[in-house]
Design an enzyme around this catalytic site. Structure first.
Site, PDB file in Angstrom:
ATOM      1  N   ASN A  78       0.812  -1.232   0.000  1.00 25.71           N
ATOM      2  CA  ASN A  78       0.000   0.000   0.000  1.00 25.71           C
ATOM      3  C   ASN A  78       0.842   1.277   0.000  1.00 25.71           C
ATOM      4  OD1 ASN A  78       0.790  -0.534   2.632  1.00 25.71           O
ATOM      5  ND2 ASN A  78      -1.101   0.234   3.535  1.00 25.71           N
TER       6      ASN A  78
ATOM      7  N   GLY B 119       2.050  -5.759   7.429  1.00 24.12           N
ATOM      8  CA  GLY B 119       1.179  -6.461   6.490  1.00 24.12           C
ATOM      9  C   GLY B 119      -0.073  -6.964   7.176  1.00 24.12           C
TER      10      GLY B 119
ATOM     11  N   THR C  24      -2.865  -9.347   9.160  1.00 20.19           N
ATOM     12  CA  THR C  24      -2.832 -10.029  10.452  1.00 20.19           C
ATOM     13  C   THR C  24      -2.616 -11.533  10.301  1.00 20.19           C
ATOM     14  OG1 THR C  24      -4.105  -8.328  11.600  1.00 20.19           O
ATOM     15  CG2 THR C  24      -4.210 -10.548  12.519  1.00 20.19           C
TER      16      THR C  24
ATOM     17  N   THR D 191      -0.958 -13.171   7.924  1.00 25.40           N
ATOM     18  CA  THR D 191       0.459 -13.396   7.616  1.00 25.40           C
ATOM     19  C   THR D 191       1.297 -13.122   8.856  1.00 25.40           C
ATOM     20  OG1 THR D 191      -0.017 -12.589   5.396  1.00 25.40           O
ATOM     21  CG2 THR D 191       2.287 -12.913   5.942  1.00 25.40           C
TER      22      THR D 191
ATOM     23  N   GLU E 190       3.423  -4.877  12.465  1.00 23.46           N
ATOM     24  CA  GLU E 190       2.417  -3.828  12.305  1.00 23.46           C
ATOM     25  C   GLU E 190       1.380  -4.392  11.358  1.00 23.46           C
ATOM     26  OE1 GLU E 190       0.005  -1.450  11.413  1.00 23.46           O
ATOM     27  OE2 GLU E 190       1.424  -0.577  10.019  1.00 23.46           O
TER      28      GLU E 190
ATOM     29  N   CYS F 146      -3.618   0.890   6.677  1.00 27.29           N
ATOM     30  CA  CYS F 146      -4.007   0.183   7.895  1.00 27.29           C
ATOM     31  C   CYS F 146      -4.683   1.109   8.900  1.00 27.29           C
ATOM     32  CB  CYS F 146      -2.782  -0.474   8.519  1.00 27.29           C
ATOM     33  SG  CYS F 146      -1.421   0.679   8.778  1.00 27.29           S
TER      34      CYS F 146
ATOM     35  N   GLU G 265       7.352   1.121  16.454  1.00 27.42           N
ATOM     36  CA  GLU G 265       8.480   1.740  15.763  1.00 27.42           C
ATOM     37  C   GLU G 265       8.211   3.230  15.718  1.00 27.42           C
ATOM     38  OE1 GLU G 265       9.923  -0.336  12.219  1.00 27.42           O
ATOM     39  OE2 GLU G 265       8.994  -2.185  12.930  1.00 27.42           O
TER      40      GLU G 265
END
Lengths: 148, 353
Positions: free
Chosen positions: B23, B99, B101, B103, B121, B155, B333
């Site tokens: 994205n 990416g 959830t 994965t 994240e 996200c 982060e």
């Protein structure tokens, strides 16, 4: 558009652009048209192993540079990205389907900002980031923690 | 303890695996590469196979400036073929993944038993809470932007819009008008507001949620179908979509759709709004729109999320922590949190003579 040469991307390992081991490719589509304009390698375990090995080998020299030296590298990358601002925006817009205005504002602008920001933050961090002499311990909780 | 001096050495962690989504490709890759190598790690990047172009450009830039070989490496490929062996590689000591959830679950399952440092994240299903005392002139475009930026494929997007009862109709009508005023089309045109979705497969998934919303009793107020801008008939387009009448616990109101689809819901009290906002497995972000800043602060703090805004959305300062709670991820982060994640603090204690 249909006659445009399709670009085959390569992995970047140990400072070299290299081919991949599996022979498998995926077409990179332009979401706005559905047309392919590049091919991306579908790399496998062997390629991953080579990349991790290259990173591992470089780790000792890179890790022994000072924060200031690494900060200077981040600034150099930021400078080079900044020169390509419009190229980044156009490529990102084409690759993701997002409007060019958004690709300029976020992907092009903020990627330069990320390298610059962390160059500043890393540069202000010493290898030994703090030194202190602890005050005498008085609380029993701390004494207990120490005794363990 | 005045008979010793303590100090802390900030050491590199080792080889880092940086896995980034489609994205915000170069934004998110640079967000990880910069602090990772800045703190002395060397990295292997694995960008999304759907959007590899600017990652390739970054490698060319890195090559041009002459960064020492091996400090930044990149392997193209998909999750199963390249991502999974990268995360599992025994020499990789740190994994930063942004990416989906599901994965993220697999990444965690692979990395955790080897005690790798992990930052995830993941997805979100974020609320935009609109109080009747908000400044409608600023709130309507602000909430539209939160819902639809990047075709809703961020996200942090505010895809569940909670509106105070007494302002519901006014907000809804102005919101629809604003949504229908957005220009969907040629991404290279500077006046375009919304582009295409990332892939045919993803558009089908998003459209499937609109079908599901109808089955769940929702009313589609605008959009709900593909739209085909002239000259782009084979692209992956979808009209911005607004749905009302769904239960706050319905699948469309609680699952991440990651497309240009928002749902509208009514609330009658601050407590109810907070309960509705928190009624999801995700906990990434949220926004509150009100002229009462004390209430804005209070409602933000009551949300189970990693981030929240009052009268704003995606107003980002690089110094602040970024990340989510619950199924939205692990760790933070951003600013000194990035420096902390990408390094190992070592304490040395020197006893005085």
């Amino acid at each position: 558009m249909a006659s445009e040469a399709v670009l085959d991307l390569m992995n970047y390992i140990g400072g070299e652009f290299v081919g991949h081991s599996t022979g498998k490719w995926l077409d990179v589509l332009e979401p706005s048209t559905g047309l392919g304009f590049a091919r991306v390698p579908l790399s496998g375990q062997e390629d991953v192993g080579a990349a991790v090995e290259a990173a591992h080998s470089a780790g000792s020299d890179w890790g022994s540079l000072s924060h200031a030296e690494r900060s200077a590298w981040l600034d150099r990358i930021a400078d080079a990205l900044e020169e390509r601002h419009e190229e980044i925006a156009a490529l990102e817009s084409r690759d993701t389907g997002k409007p060019i205005s958004l690709a300029r504002a976020i992907d092009a602008e903020r990627s330069v900002a990320n390298f610059r920001f962390f160059a500043g933050l890393v540069g202000s961090t010493g290898r030994s980031c703090s030194r202190w002499t602890m005050p005498p311990i008085t609380s029993s909780a701390s004494q207990w923690a120490l005794a363990r | 303890m005045d008979d010793a001096t303590n100090y802390v050495v900030s050491k590199p962690v080792g080889v880092g695996a940086l896995i980034t989504p489609w994205n915000l490709p170069l934004y998110l890759l640079s967000w990880k590469v910069a602090p990772a190598i800045g703190m002395g790690n060397t990295v292997v990047c694995k960008p999304s196979e759907l959007t590899p172009m600017t990652a390739d450009l970054l490698m060319r830039v890195i090559d041009e400036v002459g960064l020492p070989p091996g400090v930044v490496n990149l392997v193209h490929g998909d999750g199963a073929g390249a991502g999974a062996p990268l995360v599992a590689h025994p020499e990789v000591r740190l994994v930063s993944f942004t990416g989906g959830t599901s994965t993220g679950e697999r990444v965690a399952a692979s990395a955790a038993p080897a005690f790798k440092k992990l930052s995830l994240e993941l997805g979100g299903k974020n609320a935009s809470i609109v109080f009747a005392d908000c400044d409608m002139g600023k709130t309507v475009p602000g909430v539209v932007r939160a819902g639809f930026l990047n075709q809703g494929q961020v996200c942090l997007c505010g895809s569940r819009i909670l509106i105070e009862d007494s302002a519901y109709e006014e907000f809804r009508d102005r919101f629809i008008e604003e949504v229908e005023g957005m220009r969907v089309g040629d991404p290279s045109d500077v006046s375009t507001d919304l582009g295409a979705l990332i892939s045919e497969q993803h558009r089908e998934k998003v459209l499937g949620y609109v079908d599901l919303a109808r089955e769940e009793g929702g009313r589609v107020l605008t959009g709900g179908s593909p739209c085909l801008p002239s000259g782009f008939e084979n692209g992956f387009w979808m009209a911005p979509t607004v749905i009302e009448g769904l239960d706050i616990g319905s699948r469309c109101a609680t699952e991440e759709i990651f497309g240009p689809v928002v749902t509208l819901h009514r609330f009658s009290s601050e407590e109810e709004a907070v309960a509705m906002a928190n009624n999801t497995r995700y906990g990434l972000a949220g926004s509150v729109w009100t002229s009462d800043l004390e209430r804005g602060r209070r409602v933000c703090e009551a949300m189970d999320t990693g981030m929240a805004w009052v009268n704003a959305w995606l107003h980002r300062d690089l110094r602040v922590p970024f990340g989510g709670v619950k199924d939205s991820g692990v760790g933070r982060e951003g600013g000194r949190w990035s420096l902390g994640f990408f390094s190992e603090p070592m304490n040395v204690c020197v006893k005085h003579e």
